[in-house]
Design a protein around this motif. Structure first.
Motif, PDB file in Angstrom:
ATOM      1  N   UNK A   1       0.827  -1.210   0.000  1.00  0.00           N
ATOM      2  CA  UNK A   1       0.000   0.000   0.000  1.00  0.00           C
ATOM      3  C   UNK A   1       0.860   1.257   0.000  1.00  0.00           C
ATOM      4  N   UNK A   2       0.241   2.340  -0.423  1.00  0.00           N
ATOM      5  CA  UNK A   2       0.916   3.648  -0.466  1.00  0.00           C
ATOM      6  C   UNK A   2       0.029   4.694   0.191  1.00  0.00           C
ATOM      7  N   UNK A   3       0.682   5.695   0.745  1.00  0.00           N
ATOM      8  CA  UNK A   3      -0.014   6.819   1.374  1.00  0.00           C
ATOM      9  C   UNK A   3       0.166   8.042   0.478  1.00  0.00           C
ATOM     10  N   UNK A   4      -0.947   8.681   0.177  1.00  0.00           N
ATOM     11  CA  UNK A   4      -0.952   9.886  -0.644  1.00  0.00           C
ATOM     12  C   UNK A   4      -1.363  11.086   0.213  1.00  0.00           C
ATOM     13  N   UNK A   5      -0.996  12.251  -0.278  1.00  0.00           N
ATOM     14  CA  UNK A   5      -1.441  13.499   0.346  1.00  0.00           C
ATOM     15  C   UNK A   5      -2.376  14.207  -0.626  1.00  0.00           C
ATOM     16  N   UNK A   6      -3.584  14.466  -0.193  1.00  0.00           N
ATOM     17  CA  UNK A   6      -4.539  15.234  -0.998  1.00  0.00           C
ATOM     18  C   UNK A   6      -4.465  16.694  -0.567  1.00  0.00           C
ATOM     19  N   UNK A   7      -4.307  17.579  -1.536  1.00  0.00           N
ATOM     20  CA  UNK A   7      -4.213  19.013  -1.292  1.00  0.00           C
ATOM     21  C   UNK A   7      -5.361  19.695  -2.025  1.00  0.00           C
ATOM     22  N   UNK A   8      -6.092  20.538  -1.323  1.00  0.00           N
ATOM     23  CA  UNK A   8      -7.222  21.232  -1.933  1.00  0.00           C
ATOM     24  C   UNK A   8      -7.314  22.634  -1.377  1.00  0.00           C
ATOM     25  N   UNK A   9      -7.858  23.542  -2.175  1.00  0.00           N
ATOM     26  CA  UNK A   9      -8.191  24.843  -1.627  1.00  0.00           C
ATOM     27  C   UNK A   9      -9.227  24.639  -0.528  1.00  0.00           C
ATOM     28  N   UNK A  10      -9.160  25.460   0.515  1.00  0.00           N
ATOM     29  CA  UNK A  10     -10.012  25.256   1.680  1.00  0.00           C
ATOM     30  C   UNK A  10     -11.491  25.233   1.322  1.00  0.00           C
ATOM     31  N   UNK A  11     -11.894  26.049   0.363  1.00  0.00           N
ATOM     32  CA  UNK A  11     -13.307  26.084  -0.003  1.00  0.00           C
ATOM     33  C   UNK A  11     -13.708  24.992  -0.978  1.00  0.00           C
ATOM     34  N   UNK A  12     -12.736  24.143  -1.368  1.00  0.00           N
ATOM     35  CA  UNK A  12     -13.044  23.048  -2.285  1.00  0.00           C
ATOM     36  C   UNK A  12     -12.852  21.679  -1.642  1.00  0.00           C
ATOM     37  N   UNK A  13     -12.433  21.644  -0.373  1.00  0.00           N
ATOM     38  CA  UNK A  13     -12.173  20.343   0.270  1.00  0.00           C
ATOM     39  C   UNK A  13     -13.462  19.539   0.463  1.00  0.00           C
ATOM     40  N   UNK A  14     -14.597  20.200   0.650  1.00  0.00           N
ATOM     41  CA  UNK A  14     -15.855  19.483   0.881  1.00  0.00           C
ATOM     42  C   UNK A  14     -16.323  18.735  -0.362  1.00  0.00           C
ATOM     43  N   UNK A  15     -15.925  19.181  -1.534  1.00  0.00           N
ATOM     44  CA  UNK A  15     -16.364  18.535  -2.777  1.00  0.00           C
ATOM     45  C   UNK A  15     -15.331  17.547  -3.332  1.00  0.00           C
ATOM     46  N   UNK A  16     -14.228  17.364  -2.607  1.00  0.00           N
ATOM     47  CA  UNK A  16     -13.196  16.435  -3.073  1.00  0.00           C
ATOM     48  C   UNK A  16     -13.709  15.000  -2.990  1.00  0.00           C
ATOM     49  N   UNK A  17     -13.433  14.201  -4.004  1.00  0.00           N
ATOM     50  CA  UNK A  17     -13.818  12.799  -4.054  1.00  0.00           C
ATOM     51  C   UNK A  17     -12.573  11.934  -4.170  1.00  0.00           C
ATOM     52  N   UNK A  18     -12.495  10.906  -3.316  1.00  0.00           N
ATOM     53  CA  UNK A  18     -11.338  10.009  -3.371  1.00  0.00           C
ATOM     54  C   UNK A  18     -11.313   9.249  -4.696  1.00  0.00           C
ATOM     55  N   UNK A  19     -10.122   9.141  -5.309  1.00  0.00           N
ATOM     56  CA  UNK A  19     -10.039   8.382  -6.575  1.00  0.00           C
ATOM     57  C   UNK A  19     -10.221   6.880  -6.320  1.00  0.00           C
ATOM     58  N   UNK A  20     -10.701   6.168  -7.290  1.00  0.00           N
ATOM     59  CA  UNK A  20     -10.921   4.730  -7.147  1.00  0.00           C
ATOM     60  C   UNK A  20      -9.652   3.927  -7.388  1.00  0.00           C
TER      61      UNK A  20
ATOM     62  N   UNK B   1      -4.221  -1.694  -3.986  1.00  0.00           N
ATOM     63  CA  UNK B   1      -4.436  -2.003  -5.397  1.00  0.00           C
ATOM     64  C   UNK B   1      -5.913  -1.936  -5.786  1.00  0.00           C
ATOM     65  N   UNK B   2      -6.820  -1.961  -4.835  1.00  0.00           N
ATOM     66  CA  UNK B   2      -8.259  -1.899  -5.119  1.00  0.00           C
ATOM     67  C   UNK B   2      -8.883  -0.562  -4.752  1.00  0.00           C
ATOM     68  N   UNK B   3      -8.047   0.414  -4.431  1.00  0.00           N
ATOM     69  CA  UNK B   3      -8.582   1.733  -4.147  1.00  0.00           C
ATOM     70  C   UNK B   3      -8.300   2.176  -2.720  1.00  0.00           C
ATOM     71  N   UNK B   4      -8.980   3.232  -2.274  1.00  0.00           N
ATOM     72  CA  UNK B   4      -8.732   3.780  -0.934  1.00  0.00           C
ATOM     73  C   UNK B   4      -9.099   2.784   0.163  1.00  0.00           C
ATOM     74  N   UNK B   5      -8.257   2.757   1.204  1.00  0.00           N
ATOM     75  CA  UNK B   5      -8.501   1.864   2.336  1.00  0.00           C
ATOM     76  C   UNK B   5      -8.739   2.637   3.637  1.00  0.00           C
ATOM     77  N   UNK B   6      -8.080   3.760   3.808  1.00  0.00           N
ATOM     78  CA  UNK B   6      -8.252   4.568   5.022  1.00  0.00           C
ATOM     79  C   UNK B   6      -7.849   6.004   4.712  1.00  0.00           C
ATOM     80  N   UNK B   7      -8.423   6.919   5.453  1.00  0.00           N
ATOM     81  CA  UNK B   7      -8.117   8.340   5.257  1.00  0.00           C
ATOM     82  C   UNK B   7      -8.207   9.080   6.586  1.00  0.00           C
TER      83      UNK B   7
END
Length: 252
Positions: free
Chosen positions: A45-64, A137-143
């Motif tokens: 597994x790998x850990x990613x960092x998601x970065x978003x503008x503060x007013x756009x974090x609510x609409x962010x969707x995790x990639x599959x 390999x099957x997508x997001x597992x924890x956040x």
């Protein structure tokens, strides 16, 4: 469909220790999520960092999948991207030390031929929010949760810089010189007054000493002359004509 990712209570944050350049105009430092994903991550597994503008974090969707990860070059339009892909083992409790990440440090991301995912400089002060996402390999597992808003430093606009700062510097130098001269004159006057007062005091003491000396000075005491007794053989008058003689005195 992949199972929903586990939501962890961890909140990303800046390093608590003093750190040079913790927040700049295009980057910021972030404490790595040590021990956060233990029990959820596998070796692949790998850990990613998601970065978003503060007013756009609510609409962010995790990639599959990894292929759906939003790229850095899409940030101006998508308002978010993912970066800093790291093996989950680097954040385990058994890792040597908690890593410190720097978001926006890869200036080569601006090159047209550079492939994403990329950790390019942030284009504006933000504010931004970030979260860590564990992907298998099957997508997001924890956040994790989203961070508090992170505001970058603002660069100084060239138009706000005074083009003639030396003029103000010269005025300050002139004022300082005048004040220094006045201080020197005042100090000289004070010292002169004190010196005159001291000299007057010393002269006054000298005069008092001389007067006391003159008043107290005396020569050896000489008593007044007393009349001498008349010798036995002289009974003449006036006495000044008498002489002592063994002869009988002449009749007076």
């Amino acid at each position: 469909l992949p199972a929903p990712s586990a939501r962890l209570p961890y909140v990303p944050h800046l390093p608590p220790m003093a750190l040079l350049g913790k927040v700049t105009a295009t980057t910021f430092a972030l404490e790595g999520p040590r021990c956060v994903f233990d029990g959820h991550a596998d070796a692949s597994d790998a850990v990613w960092l998601a970065v978003a503008f503060a007013n756009a974090s609510a609409t962010f969707r995790n990639p599959r999948s990894r292929a759906d990860v939003p790229r850095y070059k899409q940030l101006p339009t998508a308002r978010s991207y993912m970066t800093l892909e790291t093996a989950a083992a680097a954040y385990s409790c058994s890792a040597p030390s908690p890593p410190v990440l720097r978001v926006g440090s890869d200036t080569a991301c601006r090159d047209q031929g550079r492939q994403d995912p990329c950790n390019g400089p942030l284009p504006s002060p933000g504010p931004y929010r970030v979260k860590f996402l564990l992907m298998g390999c099957r997508g997001p597992k924890a956040e994790t949760r989203w961070s508090e808003p992170i505001l970058l430093r603002r660069a100084v606009s060239p138009g706000t810089i005074d083009p003639v700062p030396t003029r103000h510097g010269s005025d300050v130098v002139v004022i300082a010189s005048i004040l220094a001269s006045l201080g020197a004159v005042l100090a000289t006057a004070v010292l002169g007054a004190l010196g005159a007062k001291l000299r007057g005091s010393l002269c006054h003491q000298d005069l008092g000493t001389d007067a006391f000396t003159r008043r107290s000075y005396r020569t050896h005491h000489i008593p007044p002359a007393l009349p001498q007794p008349v010798p036995p053989g002289c009974r003449c008058s006036p006495p000044g004509l008498c002489r002592s003689s063994p002869q009988p005195p002449a009749p007076c």
